[in-house]
Write an enzyme that holds these catalytic residues in place. Structure first.
Site, PDB file in Angstrom:
ATOM      1  N   LYS A 199      -5.048  17.614  -1.081  1.00 47.04           N
ATOM      2  CA  LYS A 199      -5.110  16.267  -0.746  1.00 47.04           C
ATOM      3  C   LYS A 199      -3.852  15.853   0.188  1.00 47.04           C
ATOM      4  O   LYS A 199      -2.747  15.717  -0.360  1.00 47.04           O
ATOM      5  CB  LYS A 199      -5.409  15.246  -1.701  1.00 47.04           C
ATOM      6  CG  LYS A 199      -5.741  13.630  -1.122  1.00 47.04           C
ATOM      7  CD  LYS A 199      -6.122  12.843  -2.322  1.00 47.04           C
ATOM      8  CE  LYS A 199      -6.296  11.488  -1.748  1.00 47.04           C
ATOM      9  NZ  LYS A 199      -6.008  10.536  -2.798  1.00 47.04           N
ATOM     10  N   HIS A 218      -2.234   5.562 -11.689  1.00 50.43           N
ATOM     11  CA  HIS A 218      -3.291   6.211 -12.423  1.00 50.43           C
ATOM     12  C   HIS A 218      -2.495   7.461 -12.824  1.00 50.43           C
ATOM     13  O   HIS A 218      -1.598   7.944 -12.523  1.00 50.43           O
ATOM     14  CB  HIS A 218      -4.080   6.582 -11.188  1.00 50.43           C
ATOM     15  CG  HIS A 218      -3.437   7.754 -10.375  1.00 50.43           C
ATOM     16  ND1 HIS A 218      -2.537   7.107  -9.589  1.00 50.43           N
ATOM     17  CD2 HIS A 218      -3.820   8.849 -10.001  1.00 50.43           C
ATOM     18  CE1 HIS A 218      -2.279   8.187  -8.434  1.00 50.43           C
ATOM     19  NE2 HIS A 218      -2.799   9.332  -8.918  1.00 50.43           N
ATOM     20  N   ASP A 220      -3.669  11.538 -13.033  1.00 45.24           N
ATOM     21  CA  ASP A 220      -4.631  12.604 -12.225  1.00 45.24           C
ATOM     22  C   ASP A 220      -5.549  13.226 -13.250  1.00 45.24           C
ATOM     23  O   ASP A 220      -5.063  13.783 -14.316  1.00 45.24           O
ATOM     24  CB  ASP A 220      -3.612  13.956 -11.526  1.00 45.24           C
ATOM     25  CG  ASP A 220      -3.091  13.333 -10.543  1.00 45.24           C
ATOM     26  OD1 ASP A 220      -3.107  11.939 -10.278  1.00 45.24           O
ATOM     27  OD2 ASP A 220      -1.822  13.946 -10.050  1.00 45.24           O
ATOM     28  N   HIS A 274       1.307   7.557 -12.713  1.00 50.59           N
ATOM     29  CA  HIS A 274       2.285   7.209 -11.490  1.00 50.59           C
ATOM     30  C   HIS A 274       1.569   6.318 -10.413  1.00 50.59           C
ATOM     31  O   HIS A 274       0.405   6.068 -10.628  1.00 50.59           O
ATOM     32  CB  HIS A 274       2.693   8.633 -11.182  1.00 50.59           C
ATOM     33  CG  HIS A 274       1.548   9.515 -10.785  1.00 50.59           C
ATOM     34  ND1 HIS A 274       0.606  10.133 -11.789  1.00 50.59           N
ATOM     35  CD2 HIS A 274       0.950  10.088  -9.527  1.00 50.59           C
ATOM     36  CE1 HIS A 274      -0.437  10.874 -10.890  1.00 50.59           C
ATOM     37  NE2 HIS A 274      -0.255  10.707  -9.710  1.00 50.59           N
TER      38      HIS A 274
END
Length: 332
Positions: A199, A218, A220, A274
């Protein structure tokens, strides 16, 4: 469906104020949630002795869920080329980029995207991105990869090969840190079927960076995330009830523990919360590679780590089920 791209919005002639949909609630704004001063994230060299590495990585991943990795064997020249081909893609005219547009609402996640909101209250992140699978070969669709620049595929395939080696090494060290055989974690996240997903995040200059976020807080859903940024800082990690800014370290890999490693380790390793802030003058970019299990993999606390004093803290489910719940904000 017409999607407003952040890069196109940011390059408009007189954007002096943020549109309301980008302005975060007061308690999320960078101006009100400044990072802690004088604290640095762990930095680990892969050139250390094996035993030292096992201890350092265990400490970083249990206390932070995050560290910077240097001396990892990926050449600075390759990282530079990876960044060059990604920058080239985003420099193209808008109509060229739109040929690669994705549509997550129909399950088409790969391609060029901008995160859309599901309702009017939801805020938008100040970022455009390009997302595609890199590994395993059976899951890769080169048709969706950027055709411009022409070197994109070759550079990305070499980077994928190098990153697979680093991923193997890290999973082995993380396994040993839990007192297990080196191959245990890799076998549970899919062995050679582990997915590597690229990404490329593009955060254009933002007129009021104190009010916006590039990516909201959020964790991961991957097992691990291995990221290289450009030299514009912005990543912040959550530690002991404060945000901590991550300084740029040339050619380092930014290693995030993801949800699947937290679950497999029964909470011994922490999936790091993070976020990404943005800059008024400069474009920030990052190349994040999510190392994730195949969708059919069953993920739960490793049996070796569960006993009467240490019961399972997480339920066992397929990664596909986990993804569905995370995307739809359902309890796990």
């Amino acid at each position: 469906m017409e999607v407003e791209r952040v890069q196109a919005l940011a390059s408009g002639a007189d954007l002096n104020e943020l549109p309301a949909k980008f302005i975060r609630p007061a308690h999320e704004r960078p101006e009100n949630t400044k990072p802690l001063e004088g604290v640095s994230v762990p930095v680990i060299s892969l050139a250390e002795s094996h035993d030292v590495l096992v201890k350092e990585i265990y400490k970083a991943c249990s206390e932070w869920g995050f560290f910077l990795l240097k001396d990892h064997g990926i050449s600075p020249g390759l990282i530079e080329k990876l960044q060059e081909v990604g920058i080239e893609f985003f420099k193209q005219p808008q109509e060229e980029k739109e040929k690669y547009a994705n549509d997550p609402s129909t399950g088409k996640f790969e391609g060029y995207g901008t995160k859309m909101t599901k309702n009017l209250d939801e805020k938008v992140e100040w970022v455009d991105y390009f997302f595609h699978l890199m590994s395993p070969p059976s899951n890769v669709n080169h048709q969706i990869w950027p055709q411009t620049p022409s070197s994109y595929r070759e550079v990305t395939e070499v980077y994928n090969k190098e990153l697979l080696k680093v991923t193997d090494t890290l999973l082995e060290l993380l396994s040993e840190g839990l007192g297990l055989e080196g191959k245990v974690l890799k076998s549970h996240v899919g062995g050679d079927e582990i997915e590597l997903e690229m990404k490329i995040n593009m955060y254009p200059p933002c007129p009021q960076p104190q009010l916006a976020l590039g990516v909201e807080p959020h964790t991961d859903m991957s097992a691990l995330t291995l990221l290289v940024p450009n030299d514009v800082p912005g990543l912040q990690v959550w530690k002991d009830d404060y945000w901590v800014a991550v300084d740029y370290l040339p050619n380092a890999l930014f290693v995030h523990v993801g949800d699947q490693i937290e679950v497999l380790s029964n909470g011994k390793y922490k999936s790091v919360l993070h976020r990404s802030t943005v800059n008024k003058e400069r474009t920030r970019m990052s190349w994040a590679v999510f190392c994730a299990p195949p969708h059919k993999a069953m993920i739960g606390p490793l049996p070796e780590l569960v006993d009467e004093p240490n019961p399972a803290k997480y339920s066992t489910k397929t990664f596909a089920e986990y993804r569905y719940r995370k995307f739809n904000k359902l309890p796990q």
